[in-house]
Design a protein around this motif. Structure first.
Motif, PDB file in Angstrom:
ATOM      1  N   ALA A  64       1.014  -1.076  -0.065  1.00  0.00           N
ATOM      2  CA  ALA A  64      -0.160   0.514   0.067  1.00  0.00           C
ATOM      3  C   ALA A  64       0.845   1.320   0.250  1.00  0.00           C
ATOM      4  O   ALA A  64       1.101   2.045  -0.543  1.00  0.00           O
ATOM      5  N   VAL A  65       2.295   1.575   0.674  1.00  0.00           N
ATOM      6  CA  VAL A  65       3.047   2.589   0.676  1.00  0.00           C
ATOM      7  C   VAL A  65       3.520   2.620  -0.416  1.00  0.00           C
ATOM      8  O   VAL A  65       3.386   4.041  -1.314  1.00  0.00           O
ATOM      9  N   ASN A  66       3.676   2.238  -1.938  1.00  0.00           N
ATOM     10  CA  ASN A  66       3.375   2.612  -3.139  1.00  0.00           C
ATOM     11  C   ASN A  66       2.192   3.229  -3.570  1.00  0.00           C
ATOM     12  O   ASN A  66       2.990   3.459  -4.795  1.00  0.00           O
ATOM     13  N   ASP A  67       0.889   2.824  -3.329  1.00  0.00           N
ATOM     14  CA  ASP A  67      -0.046   3.096  -3.987  1.00  0.00           C
ATOM     15  C   ASP A  67       0.088   2.579  -5.499  1.00  0.00           C
ATOM     16  O   ASP A  67      -0.179   3.263  -6.039  1.00  0.00           O
ATOM     17  N   ARG A  68      -0.150   1.798  -5.989  1.00  0.00           N
ATOM     18  CA  ARG A  68      -0.313   1.491  -7.096  1.00  0.00           C
ATOM     19  C   ARG A  68      -0.909  -0.022  -7.079  1.00  0.00           C
ATOM     20  O   ARG A  68      -1.034  -0.716  -8.308  1.00  0.00           O
ATOM     21  N   TYR A  69      -2.122  -0.302  -5.784  1.00  0.00           N
ATOM     22  CA  TYR A  69      -2.634  -1.644  -6.392  1.00  0.00           C
ATOM     23  C   TYR A  69      -3.945  -0.875  -7.217  1.00  0.00           C
ATOM     24  O   TYR A  69      -4.507  -2.423  -7.306  1.00  0.00           O
ATOM     25  N   ILE A  70      -4.733  -0.388  -6.314  1.00  0.00           N
ATOM     26  CA  ILE A  70      -5.593  -0.073  -7.612  1.00  0.00           C
ATOM     27  C   ILE A  70      -5.129   0.483  -8.978  1.00  0.00           C
ATOM     28  O   ILE A  70      -6.671  -0.484 -10.386  1.00  0.00           O
ATOM     29  N   GLU A  71      -4.361   0.451 -10.298  1.00  0.00           N
ATOM     30  CA  GLU A  71      -4.122   1.251 -10.965  1.00  0.00           C
ATOM     31  C   GLU A  71      -3.469  -0.170 -10.865  1.00  0.00           C
ATOM     32  O   GLU A  71      -3.872  -1.118 -12.617  1.00  0.00           O
ATOM     33  N   SER A  72      -3.373  -1.078 -10.423  1.00  0.00           N
ATOM     34  CA  SER A  72      -3.119  -3.033 -10.709  1.00  0.00           C
ATOM     35  C   SER A  72      -4.017  -3.921 -11.077  1.00  0.00           C
ATOM     36  O   SER A  72      -4.342  -4.465 -11.636  1.00  0.00           O
ATOM     37  N   TRP A  73      -4.938  -3.410 -10.252  1.00  0.00           N
ATOM     38  CA  TRP A  73      -5.949  -3.944  -9.822  1.00  0.00           C
ATOM     39  C   TRP A  73      -6.812  -3.599 -11.630  1.00  0.00           C
ATOM     40  O   TRP A  73      -7.471  -4.824 -12.226  1.00  0.00           O
ATOM     41  N   ASN A  74      -7.017  -2.653 -12.047  1.00  0.00           N
ATOM     42  CA  ASN A  74      -7.042  -2.170 -12.934  1.00  0.00           C
ATOM     43  C   ASN A  74      -6.602  -2.583 -14.304  1.00  0.00           C
ATOM     44  O   ASN A  74      -7.048  -3.137 -15.592  1.00  0.00           O
ATOM     45  N   THR A  75      -5.425  -2.969 -14.131  1.00  0.00           N
ATOM     46  CA  THR A  75      -4.582  -4.030 -15.310  1.00  0.00           C
ATOM     47  C   THR A  75      -5.354  -5.267 -15.203  1.00  0.00           C
ATOM     48  O   THR A  75      -5.718  -5.759 -16.056  1.00  0.00           O
ATOM     49  N   LEU A  76      -5.459  -5.575 -14.068  1.00  0.00           N
ATOM     50  CA  LEU A  76      -5.834  -7.010 -13.967  1.00  0.00           C
ATOM     51  C   LEU A  76      -7.643  -7.507 -14.567  1.00  0.00           C
ATOM     52  O   LEU A  76      -7.542  -8.422 -15.080  1.00  0.00           O
ATOM     53  N   GLU A  77      -8.104  -6.206 -14.533  1.00  0.00           N
ATOM     54  CA  GLU A  77      -9.719  -6.399 -14.990  1.00  0.00           C
ATOM     55  C   GLU A  77      -9.690  -6.336 -16.396  1.00  0.00           C
ATOM     56  O   GLU A  77     -10.309  -7.175 -17.709  1.00  0.00           O
ATOM     57  N   LYS A  78      -8.332  -5.300 -16.967  1.00  0.00           N
ATOM     58  CA  LYS A  78      -8.420  -5.680 -18.656  1.00  0.00           C
ATOM     59  C   LYS A  78      -7.794  -7.292 -18.900  1.00  0.00           C
ATOM     60  O   LYS A  78      -8.180  -7.668 -20.208  1.00  0.00           O
TER      61      LYS A  78
END
Ligand code: NDP
Length: 279
Positions: A118-132
């Motif tokens: 979470a400290v990198n704050d990229r898991y939302i962006e990563s989840w959007n990638t997994l959605e694709k």
């Protein structure tokens, strides 16, 4: 929801309609040079669900075992995971492509974000990638690992697809009631990593008594407890006899009292890292 398959491993129906065998085989810390043989042993014992990750550096061995197994692809359930340093968009897509190539597969059954980091704050962006990736069909289901309630809450409010699975450390000493209740409420299946407390089996008299009453080992009782409380489990062993032992858990049933006794072992005792400490 569960349904019994011919090899008696129940299937859990995920929130996207796909099914996952409730018992699988984990390969964390399995030597990359021995992974192909060990996964082949697991297939011969009857496992059809394998849990690996890019960071385990043994996806090639899993892929080799799959290729040489002669098993139909649709009869297997293969999970791998996105490592923390690859979170993002282009980096995650590239990491996924490389995992598929190492596994020699056209698709995985389940792709997980390994840690929220979470400290990198990229898991939302990563989840959007997994959605694709899911939309492309190259991961049949997508999920997360080591996500706590605040991380899951952000996914549910800021993205489109509810994770099918949250893979978390879970064993009788650490039952994670808050995360599992959140998962139940929102349709996220719980998958237990280190289901046998990494071999530190519960040295508890009541579990020993339950084991002797059923003529089963401590490991079998603990895995059976996971199955009956609804967890997906992925025990790891390098040893073929223990693979068979861990697979032989569908011919007995724990009573409500026995389940309650094991529930009572909860002591919030973590073996692995806390999700907030892994980046
Ligand atoms: P487990 O709880 O599965 O325990 C594995 C250990 O238990 C090994 O040392 C094994 O030794 C021993 N063992 C296995 N079966 C028996 C048995 N019947 N009797 C006695 N000892 C036994 O721990 P893991 O940490 O490996 O977790 C399982 C899987 O979960 C991993 O392989 C991985 O796929 C996943 N995982 C995911 C994580 C994540 O962050 N998402 C983190 C950690 C694990 P031996 O090999 O000598 O039999």
């Amino acid at each position: 929801m569960t349904e019994t398959t011919t090899n008696s491993v129940p299937n859990i129906v995920l929130n996207d309609g796909n099914v996952i065998p409730q018992l699988g085989f984990g390969v964390f810390k399995v030597d990359p040079d021995k992974t192909s043989r060990i996964v082949t042993d697991a297939f011969e014992v009857g496992y059809r669900h394998i849990d690996t990750a890019a960071i385990y550096h043994n996806e090639e061995g899993v892929g080799h075992a799959i290729k040489n197994s002669g098993l139909a692809r649709e009869d297997l359930f293969i999970t791998t995971k996105l490592w923390n340093s690859e979170q993002g968009t282009a980096s995650a897509l590239d990491a996924f492509d490389k995992s598929l190539a190492r596994l020699q597969l056209d698709y995985v059954d389940l792709y997980l974000i390994h840690w929220p980091a979470a400290v990198n704050d990229r898991y939302i962006e990563s989840w959007n990638t997994l959605e694709k990736i899911k939309e492309s069909g190259r991961a049949r289901s997508i999920g997360v690992s080591n996500f706590l309630v605040p991380h899951l809450t952000r996914l549910l409010t800021e993205t489109h697809i509810v994770p099918a699975v949250n893979q978390i450390e879970l064993h009788p000493d650490l039952q994670q009631p808050e995360v599992t209740a959140f998962g139940r409420a929102h349709g996220v299946a719980t998958e237990a990593w280190s289901p046998l407390s990494q071999g530190r089996l519960v040295k508890n008299q009541s579990v020993s008594d339950i084991a002797s009453r059923h003529g089963k080992s401590l490991a079998q009782v603990i895995l059976r407890w996971h199955i009956q409380v609804g967890n997906i489990v992925i025990p790891k062993t390098n040893n073929r006899d223990r693979m068979a032992e861990n697979f032989a858990i569908f011919d007995f049933e724990l009573s409500d009292e026995e389940i309650t006794a094991i529930n009572g072992l909860e002591s919030d005792a973590r073996i692995g890292s806390h999700p907030d400490d892994v980046n």
